[in-house]
Scaffold this motif. Structure first.
Motif, PDB file in Angstrom:
ATOM      1  N   ASN A 611       1.097  -1.127   0.091  1.00 14.20           N
ATOM      2  CA  ASN A 611      -0.207  -0.218   0.278  1.00 14.20           C
ATOM      3  C   ASN A 611       1.122   1.429  -0.211  1.00 14.20           C
ATOM      4  OD1 ASN A 611      -2.266  -1.467  -0.107  1.00 14.20           O
ATOM      5  ND2 ASN A 611      -2.611  -0.788   1.765  1.00 14.20           N
ATOM      6  N   LYS A 614       2.570   1.349  -3.282  1.00 19.23           N
ATOM      7  CA  LYS A 614       0.910   2.148  -3.905  1.00 19.23           C
ATOM      8  C   LYS A 614       0.670   3.457  -4.390  1.00 19.23           C
ATOM      9  CE  LYS A 614      -2.388  -1.272  -4.130  1.00 19.23           C
ATOM     10  NZ  LYS A 614      -2.953  -1.988  -3.671  1.00 19.23           N
ATOM     11  N   TYR A 615       0.037   3.767  -2.644  1.00 17.25           N
ATOM     12  CA  TYR A 615      -0.378   4.964  -2.898  1.00 17.25           C
ATOM     13  C   TYR A 615       0.126   6.475  -2.845  1.00 17.25           C
ATOM     14  CZ  TYR A 615      -4.502   2.423  -2.429  1.00 17.25           C
ATOM     15  OH  TYR A 615      -5.844   1.581  -2.999  1.00 17.25           O
ATOM     16  N   ASP A 639       4.731   5.956   4.860  1.00 15.53           N
ATOM     17  CA  ASP A 639       4.857   7.088   3.114  1.00 15.53           C
ATOM     18  C   ASP A 639       4.703   8.184   3.185  1.00 15.53           C
ATOM     19  OD1 ASP A 639       2.118   7.437   2.357  1.00 15.53           O
ATOM     20  OD2 ASP A 639       1.856   5.259   2.889  1.00 15.53           O
ATOM     21  N   ILE A 644      -4.126   9.848   3.905  1.00 17.30           N
ATOM     22  CA  ILE A 644      -6.552   9.778   4.362  1.00 17.30           C
ATOM     23  C   ILE A 644      -6.229  10.754   4.920  1.00 17.30           C
ATOM     24  CG2 ILE A 644      -7.127   7.655   5.216  1.00 17.30           C
ATOM     25  CD1 ILE A 644      -4.513   6.143   5.125  1.00 17.30           C
ATOM     26  N   ILE A 652     -11.236   2.486   6.174  1.00 23.43           N
ATOM     27  CA  ILE A 652      -9.971   1.379   5.665  1.00 23.43           C
ATOM     28  C   ILE A 652     -10.075   0.500   5.892  1.00 23.43           C
ATOM     29  CG2 ILE A 652      -9.344   4.184   4.557  1.00 23.43           C
ATOM     30  CD1 ILE A 652      -6.570   3.106   6.494  1.00 23.43           C
ATOM     31  N   TYR A 657     -13.146  -1.840   1.665  1.00 24.04           N
ATOM     32  CA  TYR A 657     -13.676  -0.158   1.299  1.00 24.04           C
ATOM     33  C   TYR A 657     -12.104   0.303   0.731  1.00 24.04           C
ATOM     34  CZ  TYR A 657     -14.575   4.974   2.740  1.00 24.04           C
ATOM     35  OH  TYR A 657     -14.860   6.161   2.925  1.00 24.04           O
ATOM     36  N   ARG A 658     -12.243   1.131  -0.480  1.00 23.91           N
ATOM     37  CA  ARG A 658     -11.050   1.827  -0.725  1.00 23.91           C
ATOM     38  C   ARG A 658     -12.338   3.022  -0.129  1.00 23.91           C
ATOM     39  NH1 ARG A 658      -8.860   0.225  -5.728  1.00 23.91           N
ATOM     40  NH2 ARG A 658      -7.573   0.913  -4.398  1.00 23.91           N
ATOM     41  N   ALA A 659     -10.870   4.195  -0.234  1.00 18.14           N
ATOM     42  CA  ALA A 659     -11.072   5.928  -0.299  1.00 18.14           C
ATOM     43  C   ALA A 659     -11.548   6.121  -1.647  1.00 18.14           C
ATOM     44  CB  ALA A 659      -9.950   6.492   0.350  1.00 18.14           C
ATOM     45  N   THR A 664      -6.181   7.411  -6.357  1.00 20.83           N
ATOM     46  CA  THR A 664      -6.978   5.721  -5.464  1.00 20.83           C
ATOM     47  C   THR A 664      -8.279   5.197  -6.765  1.00 20.83           C
ATOM     48  OG1 THR A 664      -8.597   6.282  -4.251  1.00 20.83           O
ATOM     49  CG2 THR A 664      -7.322   5.044  -3.570  1.00 20.83           C
ATOM     50  N   GLY A 669      -6.982  -2.795  -6.440  1.00 22.24           N
ATOM     51  CA  GLY A 669      -7.306  -3.102  -5.496  1.00 22.24           C
ATOM     52  C   GLY A 669      -8.881  -3.438  -5.138  1.00 22.24           C
ATOM     53  N   PHE A 670      -9.221  -4.270  -3.980  1.00 21.23           N
ATOM     54  CA  PHE A 670      -9.875  -4.369  -3.792  1.00 21.23           C
ATOM     55  C   PHE A 670     -10.587  -4.027  -2.754  1.00 21.23           C
ATOM     56  CE2 PHE A 670      -9.217  -7.435  -7.476  1.00 21.23           C
ATOM     57  CZ  PHE A 670     -10.150  -7.087  -7.825  1.00 21.23           C
ATOM     58  N   GLY A 671     -10.193  -3.573  -1.738  1.00 19.99           N
ATOM     59  CA  GLY A 671     -10.229  -3.117  -0.698  1.00 19.99           C
ATOM     60  C   GLY A 671     -10.663  -4.477   0.363  1.00 19.99           C
ATOM     61  N   GLY A 673      -6.714  -5.645   1.466  1.00 17.36           N
ATOM     62  CA  GLY A 673      -5.936  -6.156   2.388  1.00 17.36           C
ATOM     63  C   GLY A 673      -4.996  -5.430   3.473  1.00 17.36           C
ATOM     64  N   LEU A 674      -6.706  -4.466   4.098  1.00 21.45           N
ATOM     65  CA  LEU A 674      -6.550  -3.843   4.908  1.00 21.45           C
ATOM     66  C   LEU A 674      -7.188  -4.331   6.245  1.00 21.45           C
ATOM     67  CD1 LEU A 674      -6.071   0.217   5.195  1.00 21.45           C
ATOM     68  CD2 LEU A 674      -4.504  -1.771   5.728  1.00 21.45           C
ATOM     69  N   PHE A 700       1.715   3.168   9.048  1.00 15.77           N
ATOM     70  CA  PHE A 700       0.874   2.239   9.809  1.00 15.77           C
ATOM     71  C   PHE A 700       1.041   1.708  10.704  1.00 15.77           C
ATOM     72  CE2 PHE A 700      -3.178   2.049   6.831  1.00 15.77           C
ATOM     73  CZ  PHE A 700      -3.096   2.607   6.061  1.00 15.77           C
TER      74      PHE A 700
HETATM   75  P1  ADP Z   1      -6.690  -2.163  -1.228  1.00 17.63           P
HETATM   76  O1  ADP Z   1      -5.592  -1.105  -1.407  1.00 17.63           O
HETATM   77  O2  ADP Z   1      -6.205  -2.999  -2.149  1.00 17.63           O
HETATM   78  O3  ADP Z   1      -7.739  -0.730  -1.933  1.00 17.63           O
HETATM   79  P2  ADP Z   1      -6.786  -2.120   1.129  1.00 17.63           P
HETATM   80  O4  ADP Z   1      -7.678  -2.529   2.215  1.00 17.63           O
HETATM   81  O5  ADP Z   1      -5.370  -2.296   1.210  1.00 17.63           O
HETATM   82  O6  ADP Z   1      -7.459  -1.842  -0.789  1.00 17.63           O
HETATM   83  O7  ADP Z   1      -6.945  -0.326   1.356  1.00 17.63           O
HETATM   84  C1  ADP Z   1      -7.975  -0.281   1.901  1.00 17.63           C
HETATM   85  C2  ADP Z   1      -8.317   1.371   0.721  1.00 17.63           C
HETATM   86  O8  ADP Z   1      -7.017   2.233   2.443  1.00 17.63           O
HETATM   87  C3  ADP Z   1      -7.066   1.648   0.026  1.00 17.63           C
HETATM   88  O9  ADP Z   1      -8.329   1.159  -1.397  1.00 17.63           O
HETATM   89  C4  ADP Z   1      -6.431   3.480   0.004  1.00 17.63           C
HETATM   90  O10 ADP Z   1      -7.969   4.033  -0.996  1.00 17.63           O
HETATM   91  C5  ADP Z   1      -6.478   2.982   0.930  1.00 17.63           C
HETATM   92  N1  ADP Z   1      -4.788   2.757   2.182  1.00 17.63           N
HETATM   93  C6  ADP Z   1      -4.204   2.146   2.450  1.00 17.63           C
HETATM   94  N2  ADP Z   1      -3.083   2.059   2.948  1.00 17.63           N
HETATM   95  C7  ADP Z   1      -2.889   3.970   2.273  1.00 17.63           C
HETATM   96  C8  ADP Z   1      -1.612   4.185   1.729  1.00 17.63           C
HETATM   97  N3  ADP Z   1      -0.830   4.191   2.123  1.00 17.63           N
HETATM   98  N4  ADP Z   1      -1.928   5.638   1.468  1.00 17.63           N
HETATM   99  C9  ADP Z   1      -3.299   5.881   1.558  1.00 17.63           C
HETATM  100  N5  ADP Z   1      -4.425   5.032   0.997  1.00 17.63           N
HETATM  101  C10 ADP Z   1      -4.349   4.012   1.614  1.00 17.63           C
END
Ligand code: ADP
Length: 709
Positions: A611, A614-615, A639, A644, A652, A657-659, A664, A669-671, A673-674, A700
């Motif tokens: 993540n 990715k972000y 990072d 957020i 999240i 859930y995806r922001a 994004t 992604g499928f929301g 991982g977290l 995190f």
């Molecule tokens: P995915 O990344 O597959 O969408 P995750 O469950 O890992 O699913 O993350 C959920 C959401 O949290 C992400 O869609 C993103 O919007 C937000 N997110 C996660 N990690 C970060 C990060 N390091 N910086 C910003 N937003 C993040």
């Protein structure tokens, strides 16, 4: 026989008169005893009456003269003759002085002899004259001289005789006056006695009259007392009834003024207003006083109330709802008041502004309709967990009727293994908190377990005090079943995908090792990229598989002891196989041993690192660290990416859930991982959270308990 001592002899007037005469006056009683000497005498001798009394005076008489002096007195006394004598009497200063003494018998006005009275004069000066002395005291001189002297003496004597006669006359006059005065006094006394007798007589008579009068007075008095008592009783009764009236007036006033938005009127049978009181009375716009002939006019300007009054005074009790001023709803109760015989003597009119009540009624009717028609079970309960209302859907969902549940504890529908939930929920409600979409299980009347989502809110009274709770229970069993089916499907698909992917991955590894030394760089690069994509896909499929296992409760946690810092290094190395570009800085200086599921914690770390990459922009650095903080193993991944928003930091960690941001949208992604990470950490009794600032980056964290030593 001598009479007893009589210090003040004779009559008082005589005595006082003699006291002031310039003569030495004395008196004796019928026994010849001298019993009185006037003040002039006593002053002369310088002695007291007691000393002079009887023959005490003779002690002062010159011894040579005494015998003669007494002889003259005794002789004359016997014969009751007047007499004269000269003798020497010792003066207060011890000097003998010649006293010429004359005395005469005394008689009272009845002619009875009372004794002798005499008066003497100091004739010492006369005795100085030699011839006179001779004559007087027997000393003879020449005849001539004697005659002359005698003549002179005679003259003098006659002069003094005259004086004495005059004095005597005065005495006699005084005596007469005295006698007269006595007579007058006796008369007066008589009169007085008569008057007293008359008076006594009159008094006796008037006493008898007074007695009668008194008796009459007593009886009148008694009557008056009785009347008075009656008056007192009547007065008391009057005071009591006045108090009663005052009390009831007060009561009427306080009742009327204490009923909010009311007007109470008492009207007699002649339509006269006897009393009118109430809050509405004073609510006139212009503050003017109400119309005393008809207080309702002010409230109900359009009402023709007379027929209502008539009906009421004819003995009918009824209620009327009317539209009042300012479109208010007024409810008026007309009550006839009857006496003991059942006759209507007055009427009671009670007007109540029910606008607010009507509104509230309408509102609650609407609410009741909503509650009744809701698909959700809507239940209210006290803060002790006793059900107070139970709607139709609650009946339908849980199988208990309203009458079976109202007044009963809500615990009736809570399964035994979840009984501890209720006190926790009630605690949160008491502190004013609301419980949102709490997913749990509840039991129906026939013992089935239902999946429900509860939203519970505190219910407050008008003062804001929490008095209970309202609970909306949604039956999510079907939804749960759907989810399970979906999970099963995802699990199945993932599983099906996984098998060909594994063979594809194995095949690619063989091809890569075979073409390792190929001069065709395109083929080697393409193979490497394909490998990374396969790895990504593998991770994704693994994620879905894990979710499916998690949901179906099949995700087992297999714990071993391992070095967390080493796992962090490995994860970074693995990440590099998938992504390229970001520089990952590791601060894993501390050796941290944990007792956990190594694969799953590795998955969590990989998720966080993925993540972070990715972000954030492609070249921006990522810091990872592993330390012991506050007695716990703590991993952080920082990072400098998009960050957020505050409202999303909680969400999240929810499943799928995806922001929503522009960024994004471009990130796959499928929301999950977290969500997976937080479930794994939760199962390890650790914590996971994020600190973030939009545009600056996120950090995190997760913690794990350290193994027992
Ligand atoms: P995915 O990344 O597959 O969408 P995750 O469950 O890992 O699913 O993350 C959920 C959401 O949290 C992400 O869609 C993103 O919007 C937000 N997110 C996660 N990690 C970060 C990060 N390091 N910086 C910003 N937003 C993040």
């Amino acid at each position: 026989m001598k009479s007893g001592p009589q210090l003040i002899p004779g009559d008082e007037p005589f005595r006082s008169m003699s006291d002031y005469a310039p003569l030495l006056i004395w008196a004796s009683g019928t026994d010849a005893v001298c019993n009185f000497f006037n003040v002039t005498w006593l002053k002369f001798t310088g002695r007291t009456m007691a000393q002079e009394y009887d023959d005490g005076w003779t002690e002062q008489v010159h011894p040579d003269d005494l015998e003669r002096c007494l002889a003259v007195y005794t002789a004359a006394f016997k014969k009751r003759d007047a007499f004269a004598r000269i003798y020497r009497l010792k003066r207060y200063d011890g000097l003998y002085r010649h006293i010429a003494d004359r005395a005469a018998p005394q008689y009272n006005f009845e002619g009875t002899f009372t004794g002798y009275a005499g008066y003497g004069m100091d004739v010492e000066e006369l005795a100085e004259i030699p011839r006179l002395r001779e004559i007087l005291f027997g000393i003879t001189q020449g005849e001539q001289r004697l005659n002359e002297e005698l003549a002179a003496t005679n003259e003098e004597l006659s002069a003094s005789n005259e004086e004495l006669a005059a004095a005597n006359e005065e005495l006699v006059t005084a005596n007469e006056e005295l006698i007269q005065t006595r007579g007058a006094l006796a008369k007066l006394n008589e009169n007085l006695e008569k008057m007293v007798a008359d008076r006594t007589d009159a008094l006796t008579k008037s006493e008898a009259a007074a007695q009668v009068l008194n008796e009459e007075l007593i009886s009148t008095n008694e009557e008056l007392a009785a009347a008075n008592e009656e008056m007192v009783t009547i007065n008391e009764e009057l005071v009591n009834s006045r108090e009663e009236i005052l009390k009831s007036e007060k009561l009427f006033k306080s009742i009327a003024t204490n009923i909010p938005k009311s007007l109470i009127v008492v009207m007699d049978s002649d339509y006269r207003i006897l009393a009118a009181e109430g809050e509405l009375l004073y609510k006139t716009d212009n503050g003017s006083k109400f119309d005393e002939s008809d207080p309702l006019v002010m409230l109900l300007p359009d009402c023709h109330c007379k027929p209502f009054y008539e009906k009421m005074l004819n003995g009918r009790q009824f209620t009327v709802d009317q539209k009042g001023a300012e479109d208010r709803n007024i409810r008026i109760e007309f009550v006839p008041l009857r006496d003991d015989l059942g006759e209507v003597y007055a009427g009671l009119i009670m007007a109540l502004d029910i606008t607010d009540i009507k509104l509230a009624e309408e509102r609650s009717a609407k609410l009741a309709a909503i509650v009744a028609s809701s698909d959700d079970a809507i239940v209210s309960k006290t803060l002790d967990g006793i059900v107070t209302s139970w709607n139709a859907s609650a009946e339908r969902i849980f199988g208990y009727s309203e009458s079976e549940m109202v007044g009963e504890p809500i615990l009736k529908i809570i399964p035994d293994d979840r009984l501890e939930e209720e006190p926790r929920i009630l605690d949160r409600l008491r502190s004013g908190e609301r419980v949102d979409h709490f997913e749990t299980k509840r039991m129906t009347k026939d013992g089935r377990l239902l999946d429900v989502s509860l939203t519970i809110s505190p219910v407050r009274d008008n003062d804001g005090t929490i008095i209970g709770a309202s609970k909306i229970a949604r039956d999510i069993s079907e939804k749960k079943r759907d989810e399970t089916r979906k999970n099963d499907f995802i699990g199945m698909v993932s599983h099906e995908l996984k098998t060909p992917l594994t063979s594809l991955s194995a095949l690619m590894q063989i091809v890569r090792s075979k073409l390792k030394n190929s001069p065709d760089t395109f083929i080697t690069n393409a193979l490497e990229t394909a490998g990374k994509q396969v790895k990504k896909m593998d991770t994704l499929i693994n994620g879905f598989l894990d979710i499916s296992r998690l949901e179906s409760g099949k995700m087992a946690v297999v714990r071993t002891q391992f070095m967390l810092d080493e796992l962090l290094v490995e994860a970074i190395a693995e990440l590099k196989l998938i992504t390229a570009g970001n520089l990952i800085h590791i601060d894993a200086g501390e050796k941290v041993m944990v007792y956990a599921d190594r694969d799953k914690i590795g998955l969590v770390i990989l998720n966080l690192l993925t993540n972070a990459v990715k972000y954030s922009p492609p070249t921006s650095p990522v810091d990872a660290s592993c330390r012991i903080v506050g007695g716990k193993a703590q991993v952080s991944v920082k990072d400098r990416g998009i960050g957020i928003k505050p409202g999303e930091m909680e969400k999240i960690f929810d499943r799928y859930y995806r922001a929503e941001t522009d960024y994004t949208h471009h990130v796959s992604g499928f929301g999950i991982g977290l969500y997976l990470s937080s479930e794994i950490i939760r199962r390890h009794s650790g914590d996971i959270w994020v600190e973030s600032e939009v545009g600056k980056g996120s950090t995190f964290y997760f913690t794990l308990p350290l193994p027992d030593k």
